[in-house]
Design an enzyme around this catalytic site. Structure first.
Site, PDB file in Angstrom:
ATOM      1  N   ASN A  29      54.320  27.826  55.622  1.00 50.19           N
ATOM      2  CA  ASN A  29      54.200  27.495  54.201  1.00 50.19           C
ATOM      3  C   ASN A  29      53.509  28.671  53.518  1.00 50.19           C
ATOM      4  O   ASN A  29      52.296  28.838  53.654  1.00 50.19           O
ATOM      5  CB  ASN A  29      53.374  26.208  54.037  1.00 50.19           C
ATOM      6  CG  ASN A  29      53.109  25.897  52.573  1.00 50.19           C
ATOM      7  OD1 ASN A  29      53.739  26.473  51.683  1.00 50.19           O
ATOM      8  ND2 ASN A  29      52.175  24.988  52.318  1.00 50.19           N
ATOM      9  N   LYS A  67      53.024  29.076  50.482  1.00 52.93           N
ATOM     10  CA  LYS A  67      52.370  28.651  49.237  1.00 52.93           C
ATOM     11  C   LYS A  67      52.799  29.590  48.102  1.00 52.93           C
ATOM     12  O   LYS A  67      53.950  30.014  48.066  1.00 52.93           O
ATOM     13  CB  LYS A  67      50.855  28.603  49.414  1.00 52.93           C
ATOM     14  CG  LYS A  67      50.436  27.857  50.682  1.00 52.93           C
ATOM     15  CD  LYS A  67      48.971  27.579  50.735  1.00 52.93           C
ATOM     16  CE  LYS A  67      48.570  27.081  52.117  1.00 52.93           C
ATOM     17  NZ  LYS A  67      47.506  26.102  52.108  1.00 52.93           N
ATOM     18  N   HIS A 108      52.772  17.546  50.066  1.00 51.62           N
ATOM     19  CA  HIS A 108      51.679  18.442  50.459  1.00 51.62           C
ATOM     20  C   HIS A 108      50.429  18.081  49.655  1.00 51.62           C
ATOM     21  O   HIS A 108      50.508  17.814  48.449  1.00 51.62           O
ATOM     22  CB  HIS A 108      52.069  19.901  50.206  1.00 51.62           C
ATOM     23  CG  HIS A 108      51.140  20.862  50.892  1.00 51.62           C
ATOM     24  ND1 HIS A 108      49.901  21.163  50.379  1.00 51.62           N
ATOM     25  CD2 HIS A 108      51.251  21.553  52.059  1.00 51.62           C
ATOM     26  CE1 HIS A 108      49.296  22.014  51.199  1.00 51.62           C
ATOM     27  NE2 HIS A 108      50.093  22.269  52.224  1.00 51.62           N
ATOM     28  N   GLU A 141      48.117  19.809  48.438  1.00 46.96           N
ATOM     29  CA  GLU A 141      47.826  20.648  47.267  1.00 46.96           C
ATOM     30  C   GLU A 141      48.630  20.165  46.059  1.00 46.96           C
ATOM     31  O   GLU A 141      48.164  20.283  44.915  1.00 46.96           O
ATOM     32  CB  GLU A 141      48.103  22.126  47.592  1.00 46.96           C
ATOM     33  CG  GLU A 141      47.037  22.689  48.521  1.00 46.96           C
ATOM     34  CD  GLU A 141      47.421  23.974  49.238  1.00 46.96           C
ATOM     35  OE1 GLU A 141      48.465  24.563  48.926  1.00 46.96           O
ATOM     36  OE2 GLU A 141      46.663  24.384  50.129  1.00 46.96           O
ATOM     37  N   GLU A 166      48.408  16.503  58.127  1.00 47.79           N
ATOM     38  CA  GLU A 166      47.591  17.585  57.591  1.00 47.79           C
ATOM     39  C   GLU A 166      46.312  17.009  56.986  1.00 47.79           C
ATOM     40  O   GLU A 166      46.284  16.650  55.797  1.00 47.79           O
ATOM     41  CB  GLU A 166      48.363  18.327  56.493  1.00 47.79           C
ATOM     42  CG  GLU A 166      49.603  19.027  56.990  1.00 47.79           C
ATOM     43  CD  GLU A 166      49.867  20.301  56.215  1.00 47.79           C
ATOM     44  OE1 GLU A 166      50.000  21.344  56.849  1.00 47.79           O
ATOM     45  OE2 GLU A 166      49.899  20.268  54.968  1.00 47.79           O
ATOM     46  N   GLY A 217      43.337  25.194  54.715  1.00 41.98           N
ATOM     47  CA  GLY A 217      42.807  26.405  54.088  1.00 41.98           C
ATOM     48  C   GLY A 217      41.294  26.525  54.168  1.00 41.98           C
ATOM     49  O   GLY A 217      40.695  27.362  53.503  1.00 41.98           O
ATOM     50  N   SER A 227      44.525  24.897  59.096  1.00 38.28           N
ATOM     51  CA  SER A 227      43.805  26.016  59.690  1.00 38.28           C
ATOM     52  C   SER A 227      44.242  26.333  61.125  1.00 38.28           C
ATOM     53  O   SER A 227      43.417  26.658  61.982  1.00 38.28           O
ATOM     54  CB  SER A 227      42.290  25.770  59.621  1.00 38.28           C
ATOM     55  OG  SER A 227      41.875  25.684  58.266  1.00 38.28           O
TER      56      SER A 227
END
Ligand code: PEP
Length: 248
Positions: A5, A7, A89, A91, A161, A167, A206
């Protein structure tokens, strides 16, 4: 599966270079490599991935077409050669409070247009610290994946996740992730039956070259969804190799 990903990183011109830096062995089809760049890179990146590497997008609209300024439909992504789309996701969920409510329609659109969602679920830190993570994930799966979707091992990939691991450099332990993957598979079993045994459940949060082998060693971790480390070819290659060894 090892999915990248990217991003909102890289410019279109650098996308091919990054894939080249991954190395030819990653494009041989095992484990399956999926690259999810920003929308603007999809058209040019497909050919660099060749036949074996797969293209994925980072989101799609819940609508087929129409007056939805700024949105990208599943059919448009399929037309560009995408096989996968990341949906849910954290985010996106965090930035847009409506995102979670749209999940069933987004999943349906993706599947109806021949894309396989890489469906993301995961708890945040307060939920993990309160010990309510299993209840939370059960709720998220029930809300986002209604029975009408007719899911099977081909049209669904799940990515667990944990939000606190994305991150942050702080990852779940392989044992913690394994426990959650077993739980997710058991919930999928309720809606998909035996298909759940073959459904790929990825861990994301991570993952790096120095911790990937631990995740690969767990029986229910069928791959990884990698953010930051997918932008560092050497690191990403180590992750890929850890999962290549798992399947050999
Ligand atoms: C992700 O964006 O899905 C992700 C797992 O990011 P990172 O690997 O950087 O934690």
């Amino acid at each position: 599966m090892v999915a990248a990903n990217w991003k909102m990183n890289t410019l279109p011109g650098g996308a091919g270079t990054l894939v080249e830096a991954y190395g030819a062995e990653m494009l041989c089809g095992h484990p399956e490599l999926v690259v999810c760049p920003p929308f603007t890179h999809l058209a040019t990146l497909g050919p660099s991935l060749g036949n074996a590497g797969c293209l994925g997008a980072q989101n799609c609209s819940e609508h087929l077409s129409g007056a939805y300024t700024s949105e990208i439909s599943a059919a448009m992504l399929r037309d560009l050669g995408c096989r996968y789309v990341i949906l849910g996701h954290s985010e996106c969920r965090l930035r847009n409070p409506m995102e979670s409510l749209r999940m069933p329609e987004k999943m349906a659109q993706a599947i109806a247009n021949g894309l396989t969602p890489i469906y993301c679920c995961g708890e945040d830190l307060p939920i993990r610290e309160s010990g309510a993570e299993l209840e939370f994930i059960a709720r998220q799966l029930a809300d986002d994946l209604p029975n009408e979707l007719k899911l099977n091992a081909q049209n669904l990939v799940v990515a667990y996740e944990p939000v606190w691991a994305i991150g942050t450099g702080k990852h779940a332990s392989p044992e913690m992730a394994q426990q959650m993957h077993v739980f997710i598979r058991s919930r999928l079993m309720d809606v998909m039956g035996i298909e759940a045994e073959r459904t790929r459940i990825l861990y994301g949060g991570s993952v790096q070259g120095n911790n990937a082998a631990g995740f690969a060693s767990q029986p229910d971790i069928d791959g990884v969804l990698v953010g930051g480390a997918s932008l560092k070819p050497a690191d990403f290659r180590s992750i890929f190799e850890a999962f290549a060894r798992k399947g050999s």
